[in-house]
Design a protein around this motif. Structure first.
Motif, PDB file in Angstrom:
ATOM      1  N   THR A 128      27.097  92.938  52.700  1.00 16.93           N
ATOM      2  CA  THR A 128      27.078  91.615  52.095  1.00 16.93           C
ATOM      3  C   THR A 128      27.272  91.703  50.589  1.00 16.93           C
ATOM      4  OG1 THR A 128      25.615  90.768  53.832  1.00 16.93           O
ATOM      5  CG2 THR A 128      25.711  89.508  51.784  1.00 16.93           C
ATOM      6  N   ALA A 129      26.571  92.664  49.964  1.00 14.49           N
ATOM      7  CA  ALA A 129      26.713  92.852  48.513  1.00 14.49           C
ATOM      8  C   ALA A 129      28.097  93.384  48.161  1.00 14.49           C
ATOM      9  CB  ALA A 129      25.628  93.800  48.008  1.00 14.49           C
ATOM     10  N   MET A 130      28.590  94.333  48.945  1.00 12.07           N
ATOM     11  CA  MET A 130      29.921  94.907  48.677  1.00 12.07           C
ATOM     12  C   MET A 130      31.008  93.847  48.755  1.00 12.07           C
ATOM     13  SD  MET A 130      29.758  98.449  50.854  1.00 12.07           S
ATOM     14  CE  MET A 130      28.511  99.692  50.546  1.00 12.07           C
ATOM     15  N   ALA A 131      30.917  92.970  49.746  1.00 14.77           N
ATOM     16  CA  ALA A 131      31.952  91.955  49.959  1.00 14.77           C
ATOM     17  C   ALA A 131      32.072  90.995  48.785  1.00 14.77           C
ATOM     18  CB  ALA A 131      31.662  91.185  51.245  1.00 14.77           C
ATOM     19  N   GLN A 132      31.037  90.906  47.970  1.00 16.91           N
ATOM     20  CA  GLN A 132      31.046  90.017  46.814  1.00 16.91           C
ATOM     21  C   GLN A 132      31.607  90.687  45.565  1.00 16.91           C
ATOM     22  OE1 GLN A 132      26.948  88.772  46.572  1.00 16.91           O
ATOM     23  NE2 GLN A 132      27.002  87.734  48.550  1.00 16.91           N
ATOM     24  N   GLY A 133      31.910  91.984  45.676  1.00 16.87           N
ATOM     25  CA  GLY A 133      32.427  92.715  44.530  1.00 16.87           C
ATOM     26  C   GLY A 133      33.927  92.565  44.375  1.00 16.87           C
ATOM     27  N   GLN A 134      34.433  93.049  43.254  1.00 18.30           N
ATOM     28  CA  GLN A 134      35.865  93.005  42.992  1.00 18.30           C
ATOM     29  C   GLN A 134      36.549  94.204  43.652  1.00 18.30           C
ATOM     30  OE1 GLN A 134      37.677  90.574  41.388  1.00 18.30           O
ATOM     31  NE2 GLN A 134      35.716  89.472  41.525  1.00 18.30           N
ATOM     32  N   PRO A 135      37.681  93.995  44.333  1.00 15.69           N
ATOM     33  CA  PRO A 135      38.381  95.112  44.973  1.00 15.69           C
ATOM     34  C   PRO A 135      39.101  95.979  43.950  1.00 15.69           C
ATOM     35  CG  PRO A 135      39.647  93.093  45.210  1.00 15.69           C
ATOM     36  CD  PRO A 135      38.337  92.701  44.582  1.00 15.69           C
ATOM     37  N   ASN A 136      39.306  97.260  44.302  1.00 15.83           N
ATOM     38  CA  ASN A 136      40.104  98.121  43.428  1.00 15.83           C
ATOM     39  C   ASN A 136      41.585  97.898  43.721  1.00 15.83           C
ATOM     40  OD1 ASN A 136      40.708  99.551  45.785  1.00 15.83           O
ATOM     41  ND2 ASN A 136      39.340 101.261  45.306  1.00 15.83           N
ATOM     42  N   GLU A 137      42.441  98.752  43.181  1.00 17.41           N
ATOM     43  CA  GLU A 137      43.878  98.539  43.306  1.00 17.41           C
ATOM     44  C   GLU A 137      44.384  98.619  44.745  1.00 17.41           C
ATOM     45  OE1 GLU A 137      42.988 102.820  42.288  1.00 17.41           O
ATOM     46  OE2 GLU A 137      42.385 100.836  41.554  1.00 17.41           O
ATOM     47  N   GLU A 138      43.609  99.249  45.642  1.00 14.37           N
ATOM     48  CA  GLU A 138      43.989  99.323  47.053  1.00 14.37           C
ATOM     49  C   GLU A 138      43.311  98.249  47.890  1.00 14.37           C
ATOM     50  OE1 GLU A 138      44.964 102.727  49.301  1.00 14.37           O
ATOM     51  OE2 GLU A 138      44.485 104.105  47.678  1.00 14.37           O
ATOM     52  N   GLY A 139      42.580  97.370  47.232  1.00  9.84           N
ATOM     53  CA  GLY A 139      41.881  96.313  47.948  1.00  9.84           C
ATOM     54  C   GLY A 139      40.536  96.732  48.502  1.00  9.84           C
ATOM     55  N   GLU A 140      40.067  97.900  48.083  1.00  5.46           N
ATOM     56  CA  GLU A 140      38.797  98.420  48.609  1.00  5.46           C
ATOM     57  C   GLU A 140      37.610  97.915  47.800  1.00  5.46           C
ATOM     58  OE1 GLU A 140      36.908 102.680  50.079  1.00  5.46           O
ATOM     59  OE2 GLU A 140      38.472 102.685  48.546  1.00  5.46           O
ATOM     60  N   ARG A 141      36.595  97.471  48.525  1.00 12.92           N
ATOM     61  CA  ARG A 141      35.365  97.006  47.885  1.00 12.92           C
ATOM     62  C   ARG A 141      34.183  97.936  48.125  1.00 12.92           C
ATOM     63  NH1 ARG A 141      37.752  91.958  49.251  1.00 12.92           N
ATOM     64  NH2 ARG A 141      37.830  90.543  47.442  1.00 12.92           N
ATOM     65  N   GLY A 142      34.240  98.734  49.171  1.00 16.05           N
ATOM     66  CA  GLY A 142      33.088  99.581  49.446  1.00 16.05           C
ATOM     67  C   GLY A 142      33.320 100.557  50.577  1.00 16.05           C
ATOM     68  N   VAL A 143      32.417 101.534  50.652  1.00 15.87           N
ATOM     69  CA  VAL A 143      32.461 102.530  51.725  1.00 15.87           C
ATOM     70  C   VAL A 143      31.039 102.791  52.212  1.00 15.87           C
ATOM     71  CG1 VAL A 143      32.352 104.478  50.097  1.00 15.87           C
ATOM     72  CG2 VAL A 143      33.271 104.840  52.406  1.00 15.87           C
ATOM     73  N   ILE A 144      30.900 102.910  53.519  1.00 14.90           N
ATOM     74  CA  ILE A 144      29.603 103.168  54.145  1.00 14.90           C
ATOM     75  C   ILE A 144      29.703 104.466  54.942  1.00 14.90           C
ATOM     76  CG2 ILE A 144      27.910 102.332  55.833  1.00 14.90           C
ATOM     77  CD1 ILE A 144      28.967  99.468  55.153  1.00 14.90           C
ATOM     78  N   VAL A 145      28.754 105.364  54.727  1.00  9.11           N
ATOM     79  CA  VAL A 145      28.706 106.612  55.484  1.00  9.11           C
ATOM     80  C   VAL A 145      27.365 106.661  56.217  1.00  9.11           C
ATOM     81  CG1 VAL A 145      28.803 109.125  55.413  1.00  9.11           C
ATOM     82  CG2 VAL A 145      30.155 107.787  53.777  1.00  9.11           C
ATOM     83  N   CYS A 146      27.415 106.851  57.525  1.00  6.88           N
ATOM     84  CA  CYS A 146      26.198 106.918  58.338  1.00  6.88           C
ATOM     85  C   CYS A 146      26.005 108.328  58.882  1.00  6.88           C
ATOM     86  CB  CYS A 146      26.281 105.936  59.502  1.00  6.88           C
ATOM     87  SG  CYS A 146      26.439 104.215  58.987  1.00  6.88           S
ATOM     88  N   THR A 147      24.768 108.668  59.156  1.00  7.12           N
ATOM     89  CA  THR A 147      24.460 109.976  59.718  1.00  7.12           C
ATOM     90  C   THR A 147      24.213 109.849  61.211  1.00  7.12           C
ATOM     91  OG1 THR A 147      23.448 110.647  57.623  1.00  7.12           O
ATOM     92  CG2 THR A 147      22.995 112.012  59.555  1.00  7.12           C
ATOM     93  N   ALA A 148      25.151 110.325  62.004  1.00  2.44           N
ATOM     94  CA  ALA A 148      24.963 110.423  63.447  1.00  2.44           C
ATOM     95  C   ALA A 148      24.396 111.823  63.720  1.00  2.44           C
ATOM     96  CB  ALA A 148      26.277 110.181  64.180  1.00  2.44           C
ATOM     97  N   SER A 149      24.868 112.493  64.745  1.00  2.00           N
ATOM     98  CA  SER A 149      24.397 113.845  65.064  1.00  2.00           C
ATOM     99  C   SER A 149      25.223 114.384  66.218  1.00  2.00           C
ATOM    100  CB  SER A 149      22.921 113.827  65.464  1.00  2.00           C
ATOM    101  OG  SER A 149      22.519 115.078  66.007  1.00  2.00           O
ATOM    102  N   VAL A 150      25.344 115.713  66.287  1.00  2.00           N
ATOM    103  CA  VAL A 150      25.990 116.294  67.466  1.00  2.00           C
ATOM    104  C   VAL A 150      25.180 115.971  68.719  1.00  2.00           C
ATOM    105  CG1 VAL A 150      27.135 118.133  66.183  1.00  2.00           C
ATOM    106  CG2 VAL A 150      24.838 118.523  67.098  1.00  2.00           C
TER     107      VAL A 150
END
Length: 256
Positions: A128-150
């Motif tokens: 929600t917070a990321m979506a309100q930000g300004q995009p960079n030159e590629e249109g990207e506003r944010g990245v999320i990395v989650c920890t799964a597991s083998v």
């Protein structure tokens, strides 16, 4: 995404994989909010890395209010949020049919609540917070990395709750990526193998030895900075999206 001068929120950032991630991101020039329950360890990280770039926020990832406070801190202190790294998690091993009776339902529920619901709680608020930000030159506003597991794919005996929680993290990655793409937000999950963390150090010696013996190469536990290195690469390479990446030394865990 350029890591330098971007703002990341790292849950579980006071120890283990999260701590390694905080160190790497901060040293690469990012602003980092450490979201963790361990105040002493979190403050020690701030002292180590510098209060100008790193801040600690006591955070319970299962609480909507607590998680929102961490996101709000990132936005208020640094002007926005571009990255979320979900590392908070617990083990909770138990057999379905144990010597003392059936699996404790409260334990199963708690593992799901922290590892899966807590991860989703942080995703929904950070996005929600990321979506309100300004995009960079590629249109990207944010990245999320989650920890799964083998364990999401090769859960061992006694890991029903843990495997279910991490399998949920892996399974929700693609549908979330598909939804958030229109907002310029990516999401990727990392499935670590056996890493040298406090959680792993707390495991019985026979369990640790058994797992280490199953790693083909390099025949050792992973290092938190190796996990953090992949986090940085995911942030910097815009084409990583909607997938789970194994980081495991080619381990394929046996039943025990």
């Amino acid at each position: 995404m350029q890591v330098k001068n971007s703002t990341f929120l790292v849950t579980g950032g006071a120890s283990g994989l999260g701590q390694g991630t905080v160190r790497r991101l901060a040293r690469a020039g990012a602003n980092v909010v450490i979201a963790d329950l361990n105040t002493a360890a979190g403050q020690a990280m701030v002292d180590e890395l510098g209060a100008d770039k790193v801040v600690f926020q006591s955070t319970d990832v299962t609480s909507a209010e607590s998680a929102q406070a961490a996101v709000d801190l990132a936005v208020q202190r640094y002007g926005g949020l571009q990255g979320l790294v979900n590392c908070a998690g617990i083990l909770g091993a138990s057999r379905v049919l144990g010597k003392e009776g059936p699996h404790d339902l409260a334990l199963f529920r708690r593992v799901i609540e922290v590892n899966l619901i807590g991860t989703f709680n942080m995703i929904r608020l950070a996005a929600t917070a990321m979506a309100q930000g300004q995009p960079n030159e590629e249109g990207e506003r944010g990245v999320i990395v989650c920890t799964a597991s083998v364990a999401a794919e090769e859960g061992q005996i006694g890991q029903a709750a843990y495997s279910a929680s991490k399998g949920g993290v892996a399974s929700m990655t693609l549908p979330i990526a598909r939804e958030l793409g229109k907002h310029g937000i990516r999401i990727v999950s990392i499935a670590p193998g056996v890493f040298e963390t406090a959680m792993m150090q707390a495991a019985p010696t026979n369990v640790r030895d058994s797992l280490a013996a199953q790693i083909p190469f390099p025949s050792r536990y992973g290092r938190p900075d190796e996990f953090a290195q992949l986090v940085q690469q995911i942030a910097e390479n815009t084409y990583f999206n909607g997938t789970m990446i194994r980081l495991d030394g080619a381990i394929r865990m046996g039943a025990k």
